[in-house]
Design an enzyme around this catalytic site. Structure first.
Site, mmCIF file in Angstrom:
data_model
loop_
_atom_site.group_PDB
_atom_site.id
_atom_site.type_symbol
_atom_site.label_atom_id
_atom_site.label_comp_id
_atom_site.label_asym_id
_atom_site.label_seq_id
_atom_site.Cartn_x
_atom_site.Cartn_y
_atom_site.Cartn_z
ATOM 1 C CB SER A 148 -0.897 0.107 1.362
ATOM 2 O OG SER A 148 -0.174 0.206 2.472
ATOM 3 C CE LYS A 186 -2.571 2.055 4.684
ATOM 4 N NZ LYS A 186 -1.695 0.852 4.994
#
Length: 227
Positions: A148, A186
């Site tokens: 991701s 993230k």
């Protein structure tokens, strides 16, 4: 080999025992190493005990005993140098005489994809260049699982180096603990009372939470890749 913080703590404990005859308190150790909580001291004490440098004694206040000292403390500190054969340098390259390396604990895997269980144990250790450890504070490493964050240059299987901290600026890549049970790597964005955890891959949606559901565990400061 000890990490920098483990060595600093062992040196501080020894200096206090030599001066006062008793080890320092956990609060004194936390302040001396400029950590934000005593949990970091507990981890360092456990690591020193597992490596046989100290022993915790039962039924005694400040119950720490130094069992042995690393060679660096017995003979005077000399930075660890990793030596090896050097290939011909590319044109214009700067000469590198030595690489100073420190060991960091690898605290399991961190999800760059679907979040996984929170990190809670040391799986192994990895040597990293000292120059990668930016700023003050404790550092640790994590193995990346998932894709991701691929557009930020972070691939599945990479080792990321994290500086332990509980705050972040917008745009920082952080280790975020969500609802106290899942950890993810993230990009951090605060929007009022909400926190967005952004992926760097269009295949993954941005996740948005109330700020009380997200705890920053550290900030990305380096990356190690094996080819």
């Amino acid at each position: 080999m000890l990490t920098r913080k483990q060595l600093e703590l062992l040196e501080f404990i020894k200096s206090r025992i030599d001066a006062d005859g008793v080890p320092p308190s956990f609060d004194e150790m936390k302040d001396a190493l400029e950590l934000q909580s005593k949990s970091g001291i507990h981890r360092l004490i456990t690591a020193l005990e597992e490596r046989g440098f100290i022993r915790r004694l039962a039924h005694r206040a400040r119950a720490l005993e130094i069992v042995k000292l690393p060679e660096a403390m017995e003979k005077g500190f000399t930075p660890k140098v990793i030596a090896g054969d050097r290939a011909d340098q590319p044109r214009g390259a700067m000469p590198v005489e030595a690489v100073h390396a420190l060991e960091l604990p690898v605290m399991g895997r961190i999800a760059a994809g679907v979040p996984i269980e929170a990190i809670s144990h040391i799986s192994h250790h990895v040597a990293v260049p000292g120059a990668m450890l930016s700023g003050r504070g404790q550092h640790y490493a994590l193995e990346v699982k998932g894709d991701s964050m691929i557009e930020a240059g972070i691939n599945d299987g990479d080792i990321v180096v994290i500086r332990e901290q509980i705050t972040a600026d917008n745009g920082d890549i952080v280790v975020a603990l969500v609802e106290d049970h899942e950890a993810t790597l993230k990009r951090f964005r605060r929007k009022g009372s909400m926190i967005a955890l952004e992926a760097a891959n269009p295949a993954y949606e941005t996740r948005v939470f109330p700020d009380h559901m997200v705890k920053v565990q550290g900030k990305l400061v380096g990356l190690i890749r094996t080819y």
